[in-house]
Design a protein around this motif. Structure first.
Motif, PDB file in Angstrom:
ATOM      1  N   GLN A   1       0.812  -1.216   0.000  1.00 20.21           N
ATOM      2  CA  GLN A   1       0.000   0.000   0.000  1.00 20.21           C
ATOM      3  C   GLN A   1       0.846   1.267   0.000  1.00 20.21           C
ATOM      4  N   THR A   2       1.671   1.454   0.999  1.00 16.49           N
ATOM      5  CA  THR A   2       2.576   2.614   1.039  1.00 16.49           C
ATOM      6  C   THR A   2       4.012   2.111   1.197  1.00 16.49           C
ATOM      7  N   SER A   3       4.296   1.509   2.341  1.00 14.69           N
ATOM      8  CA  SER A   3       5.580   0.850   2.573  1.00 14.69           C
ATOM      9  C   SER A   3       5.382  -0.165   3.691  1.00 14.69           C
ATOM     10  N   THR A   4       6.312  -1.065   3.779  1.00 17.52           N
ATOM     11  CA  THR A   4       6.314  -2.057   4.854  1.00 17.52           C
ATOM     12  C   THR A   4       7.767  -2.332   5.207  1.00 17.52           C
ATOM     13  N   GLU A   5       7.983  -2.959   6.323  1.00 19.51           N
ATOM     14  CA  GLU A   5       9.342  -3.266   6.744  1.00 19.51           C
ATOM     15  C   GLU A   5       9.513  -4.776   6.896  1.00 19.51           C
ATOM     16  N   LEU A   6      10.705  -5.233   6.556  1.00 15.85           N
ATOM     17  CA  LEU A   6      11.067  -6.642   6.697  1.00 15.85           C
ATOM     18  C   LEU A   6      12.476  -6.698   7.257  1.00 15.85           C
ATOM     19  N   THR A   7      12.673  -7.505   8.275  1.00 22.57           N
ATOM     20  CA  THR A   7      13.971  -7.652   8.908  1.00 22.57           C
ATOM     21  C   THR A   7      14.504  -9.047   8.624  1.00 22.57           C
ATOM     22  N   PHE A   8      15.702  -9.112   8.070  1.00 19.93           N
ATOM     23  CA  PHE A   8      16.383 -10.381   7.875  1.00 19.93           C
ATOM     24  C   PHE A   8      17.861 -10.113   7.654  1.00 19.93           C
ATOM     25  N   LYS A   9      18.658 -11.170   7.756  1.00 23.20           N
ATOM     26  CA  LYS A   9      20.110 -11.032   7.656  1.00 23.20           C
ATOM     27  C   LYS A   9      20.495 -10.886   6.182  1.00 23.20           C
ATOM     28  N   PHE A  10      20.686  -9.638   5.747  1.00 22.70           N
ATOM     29  CA  PHE A  10      21.014  -9.314   4.360  1.00 22.70           C
ATOM     30  C   PHE A  10      21.883  -8.074   4.396  1.00 22.70           C
ATOM     31  N   SER A  11      23.106  -8.203   3.929  1.00 22.65           N
ATOM     32  CA  SER A  11      24.069  -7.115   4.075  1.00 22.65           C
ATOM     33  C   SER A  11      23.857  -6.015   3.035  1.00 22.65           C
ATOM     34  N   PRO A  12      24.329  -4.796   3.318  1.00 26.31           N
ATOM     35  CA  PRO A  12      24.277  -3.718   2.335  1.00 26.31           C
ATOM     36  C   PRO A  12      25.007  -4.077   1.037  1.00 26.31           C
ATOM     37  N   GLU A  13      26.086  -4.879   1.119  1.00 31.08           N
ATOM     38  CA  GLU A  13      26.804  -5.294  -0.094  1.00 31.08           C
ATOM     39  C   GLU A  13      25.907  -6.144  -0.991  1.00 31.08           C
ATOM     40  N   LEU A  14      25.173  -7.062  -0.392  1.00 32.11           N
ATOM     41  CA  LEU A  14      24.243  -7.890  -1.169  1.00 32.11           C
ATOM     42  C   LEU A  14      23.113  -7.045  -1.731  1.00 32.11           C
ATOM     43  N   HIS A  15      22.681  -6.067  -0.965  1.00 35.29           N
ATOM     44  CA  HIS A  15      21.638  -5.155  -1.436  1.00 35.29           C
ATOM     45  C   HIS A  15      22.097  -4.410  -2.694  1.00 35.29           C
ATOM     46  N   HIS A  16      23.336  -3.951  -2.712  1.00 33.10           N
ATOM     47  CA  HIS A  16      23.856  -3.229  -3.881  1.00 33.10           C
ATOM     48  C   HIS A  16      23.918  -4.139  -5.110  1.00 33.10           C
ATOM     49  N   ILE A  17      24.284  -5.394  -4.896  1.00 32.61           N
ATOM     50  CA  ILE A  17      24.297  -6.347  -6.017  1.00 32.61           C
ATOM     51  C   ILE A  17      22.877  -6.557  -6.531  1.00 32.61           C
ATOM     52  N   ARG A  18      21.907  -6.719  -5.615  1.00 36.94           N
ATOM     53  CA  ARG A  18      20.507  -6.887  -6.017  1.00 36.94           C
ATOM     54  C   ARG A  18      20.023  -5.670  -6.798  1.00 36.94           C
ATOM     55  N   GLN A  19      20.356  -4.468  -6.311  1.00 35.39           N
ATOM     56  CA  GLN A  19      19.956  -3.242  -7.016  1.00 35.39           C
ATOM     57  C   GLN A  19      20.505  -3.214  -8.436  1.00 35.39           C
ATOM     58  N   ALA A  20      21.758  -3.584  -8.603  1.00 40.15           N
ATOM     59  CA  ALA A  20      22.372  -3.584  -9.937  1.00 40.15           C
ATOM     60  C   ALA A  20      21.673  -4.588 -10.855  1.00 40.15           C
ATOM     61  N   LYS A  21      21.301  -5.748 -10.317  1.00 35.79           N
ATOM     62  CA  LYS A  21      20.622  -6.773 -11.116  1.00 35.79           C
ATOM     63  C   LYS A  21      19.215  -6.330 -11.532  1.00 35.79           C
ATOM     64  N   ASN A  22      18.583  -5.525 -10.691  1.00 35.78           N
ATOM     65  CA  ASN A  22      17.174  -5.158 -10.903  1.00 35.78           C
ATOM     66  C   ASN A  22      16.982  -3.757 -11.460  1.00 35.78           C
ATOM     67  N   GLN A  23      18.017  -3.101 -11.911  1.00 34.51           N
ATOM     68  CA  GLN A  23      17.888  -1.697 -12.309  1.00 34.51           C
ATOM     69  C   GLN A  23      17.140  -1.490 -13.617  1.00 34.51           C
ATOM     70  N   GLU A  24      17.072  -2.492 -14.485  1.00 35.80           N
ATOM     71  CA  GLU A  24      16.410  -2.298 -15.779  1.00 35.80           C
ATOM     72  C   GLU A  24      15.190  -3.213 -15.888  1.00 35.80           C
ATOM     73  N   TYR A  25      14.058  -2.739 -15.369  1.00 37.34           N
ATOM     74  CA  TYR A  25      12.830  -3.524 -15.417  1.00 37.34           C
ATOM     75  C   TYR A  25      12.467  -3.812 -16.875  1.00 37.34           C
ATOM     76  N   PRO A  26      12.036  -5.013 -17.214  1.00 40.60           N
ATOM     77  CA  PRO A  26      11.573  -6.127 -16.380  1.00 40.60           C
ATOM     78  C   PRO A  26      12.662  -7.123 -16.000  1.00 40.60           C
ATOM     79  N   LEU A  27      13.922  -6.785 -16.218  1.00 42.63           N
ATOM     80  CA  LEU A  27      15.004  -7.688 -15.837  1.00 42.63           C
ATOM     81  C   LEU A  27      15.182  -7.673 -14.326  1.00 42.63           C
TER      82      LEU A  27
END
Length: 186
Positions: free
Chosen positions: A134-160
């Protein structure tokens, strides 16, 4: 682990669809350590490939091979990439970088990351926004900022992009589709 291949996998599939449609929602997929096996038995079949990073026991790998007939593949070509809660961080980073994220003509040819964690409610808190929220939600789990940056790079060009399913040792499950934006809550 005793699994009714029809009833249990159908029920698990409904739970997986529900958490994929509602990013950040936590569902309950069985109980205990057999939940990762139930997830694999639900999602894998002879038409898909998978790869398990170090940290999973041999019995789980044998069960998956026996009951799903899915093909083993390298991290760079697999459909489902399983990451254990005990996989060394450098293996996770390498595998995420290599994971396929589809093509513009076939975006569905991307990897789904099955990310096992000790407890979904422990670790870094992430603010999630996007479709199904709806607006935003929060999720807590063991996921490092480094992994987040890799995920962002993989997902930057939707629908990829790559989709993630997070499962813990108690059977709790959540999902973060490629369309979901993540921001660390500080």
């Amino acid at each position: 682990m005793q699994v009714d291949m029809v009833h249990d996998t159908q029920q698990a599939f409904r739970i997986i669809l529900d958490v994929m449609a509602r990013p950040g929602k936590i569902g309950q997929l069985g109980t205990g350590t057999g939940s990762t096996a139930l997830l694999a038995l639900t999602l894998l079949d002879r038409e898909v490939s998978y790869h398990m990073l170090p940290g999973f026991n041999e019995q789980l790998q044998q069960t998956i091979a026996l009951y799903t007939l899915a093909q083993l593949a390298d991290p760079s070509s697999t459909d489902f990439l399983f990451i254990s809660a005990t996989t060394p961080p450098h293996h996770i980073q390498e595998a995420l970088i290599e994971a396929k994220n589809g093509t513009l003509t076939d975006p569905h040819q991307s990897a789904t990351i099955i990310f096992q964690t000790p407890h979904i409610t422990e670790g870094t808190t992430w603010r999630l926004t996007g479709p199904g929220i709806q607006t935003s939600t929060e999720l807590t789990f063991k996921f490092s900022p480094e992994l987040h940056h890799i995920r962002q790079a993989k997902n930057q060009e939707y629908p990829l992009g790559i989709d993630m399913i997070i499962i813990d040792t108690t059977g709790q499950i959540a999902a973060i589709p490629r369309t979901t934006l993540m921001e660390e809550v500080i």
